[in-house]
Write a protein that holds these residues in place. Structure first.
Motif, PDB file in Angstrom:
ATOM      1  N   SER A 111      40.322 -12.577  22.682  1.00 42.72           N
ATOM      2  CA  SER A 111      39.890 -13.390  23.822  1.00 42.72           C
ATOM      3  C   SER A 111      38.612 -12.826  24.442  1.00 42.72           C
ATOM      4  O   SER A 111      38.185 -11.715  24.119  1.00 42.72           O
ATOM      5  N   ARG A 112      38.031 -13.574  25.349  1.00 43.94           N
ATOM      6  CA  ARG A 112      36.873 -13.064  26.094  1.00 43.94           C
ATOM      7  C   ARG A 112      37.262 -11.836  26.899  1.00 43.94           C
ATOM      8  O   ARG A 112      36.484 -10.909  27.050  1.00 43.94           O
ATOM      9  N   ALA A 113      38.496 -11.817  27.433  1.00 45.09           N
ATOM     10  CA  ALA A 113      38.972 -10.651  28.179  1.00 45.09           C
ATOM     11  C   ALA A 113      39.043  -9.426  27.274  1.00 45.09           C
ATOM     12  O   ALA A 113      38.674  -8.313  27.685  1.00 45.09           O
ATOM     13  N   ARG A 119      33.899  -3.695  26.332  1.00 44.26           N
ATOM     14  CA  ARG A 119      32.564  -3.377  26.873  1.00 44.26           C
ATOM     15  C   ARG A 119      32.656  -2.478  28.105  1.00 44.26           C
ATOM     16  O   ARG A 119      31.758  -1.676  28.362  1.00 44.26           O
ATOM     17  N   ALA A 120      33.728  -2.622  28.867  1.00 42.16           N
ATOM     18  CA  ALA A 120      33.905  -1.833  30.085  1.00 42.16           C
ATOM     19  C   ALA A 120      34.419  -0.421  29.805  1.00 42.16           C
ATOM     20  O   ALA A 120      34.604   0.364  30.731  1.00 42.16           O
ATOM     21  N   GLU A 136      43.938   1.129  27.279  1.00 42.45           N
ATOM     22  CA  GLU A 136      44.062   2.207  28.249  1.00 42.45           C
ATOM     23  C   GLU A 136      42.673   2.672  28.658  1.00 42.45           C
ATOM     24  O   GLU A 136      41.706   2.535  27.908  1.00 42.45           O
ATOM     25  N   LEU A 137      42.593   3.222  29.856  1.00 41.06           N
ATOM     26  CA  LEU A 137      41.356   3.778  30.387  1.00 41.06           C
ATOM     27  C   LEU A 137      41.726   5.043  31.148  1.00 41.06           C
ATOM     28  O   LEU A 137      42.611   5.012  32.008  1.00 41.06           O
ATOM     29  N   PHE A 138      41.056   6.137  30.822  1.00 41.80           N
ATOM     30  CA  PHE A 138      41.321   7.416  31.482  1.00 41.80           C
ATOM     31  C   PHE A 138      40.295   7.672  32.576  1.00 41.80           C
ATOM     32  O   PHE A 138      39.117   7.322  32.434  1.00 41.80           O
ATOM     33  N   THR A 144      32.845   9.700  33.708  1.00 44.20           N
ATOM     34  CA  THR A 144      31.699  10.006  32.857  1.00 44.20           C
ATOM     35  C   THR A 144      30.769   8.810  32.731  1.00 44.20           C
ATOM     36  O   THR A 144      29.548   8.942  32.820  1.00 44.20           O
ATOM     37  N   ARG A 145      31.335   7.618  32.573  1.00 43.12           N
ATOM     38  CA  ARG A 145      30.522   6.393  32.424  1.00 43.12           C
ATOM     39  C   ARG A 145      29.822   6.001  33.716  1.00 43.12           C
ATOM     40  O   ARG A 145      28.812   5.323  33.704  1.00 43.12           O
TER      41      ARG A 145
END
Length: 147
Positions: A111-113, A119-120, A136-138, A144-145
């Motif tokens: 999906s677009r999501a 990308r995020a 998941e995102l730490f 850092t990003r």
């Protein structure tokens, strides 16, 4: 345009946006107002992009108990205008500020999501038993990003 914390007064507009999307659809009535309000007022926090009083372009809701992204949707008529990124970043910043080390979410594969979260900086994981791609995102990666 105003990015602000969502309240129960936004309920009708949140449902309008949620049912307008063409991917990751939801059957009306499957989630009730009481459950939405529990996330907005108890388990976590939500945000809306308000275009005019009583009219929102999108919303996001995160669960502070476990770092799960409960919902994030933008009105298809308002897609591509940066509302999703603003909602996402406010929600992620707040969830990590609560001390959570890791966030998670699920969305429709392809999906677009799915592409948005990649990308995020979210890490794609497996497809779960409900057919959703888990991510998941730490906090360390987010910091850092955004340093």
């Amino acid at each position: 345009m105003t990015l602000r914390i969502a309240t129960r007064d936004d309920t009708a507009e949140i449902w309008r946006v949620r049912y307008a999307v063409t991917e990751n659809t939801l059957t009306p009535g499957r989630i009730l107002d009481d459950e939405l309000h529990a996330y907005l007022e108890g388990f976590g926090r939500g945000w809306v992009v308000e275009l005019a009083p009583g009219h929102i372009a999108g919303f996001s809701i995160g669960d502070a108990r476990d770092g799960n992204i409960w919902a994030m949707f933008v009105d298809p008529a308002r897609a591509g205008q940066g509302h999703g990124r603003a909602l996402h970043d406010a929600m992620v910043d707040w969830l990590f500020a609560t001390g959570l080390p890791r966030l998670s979410l699920g969305t429709q594969p392809g999906s677009r999501a799915d592409a948005f979260y990649r990308r995020a900086g979210w890490r794609p994981l497996h497809i779960d038993d409900h057919g959703e791609r888990r991510f998941e995102l730490f906090a360390t990666d987010w910091t850092t990003r955004h340093a």
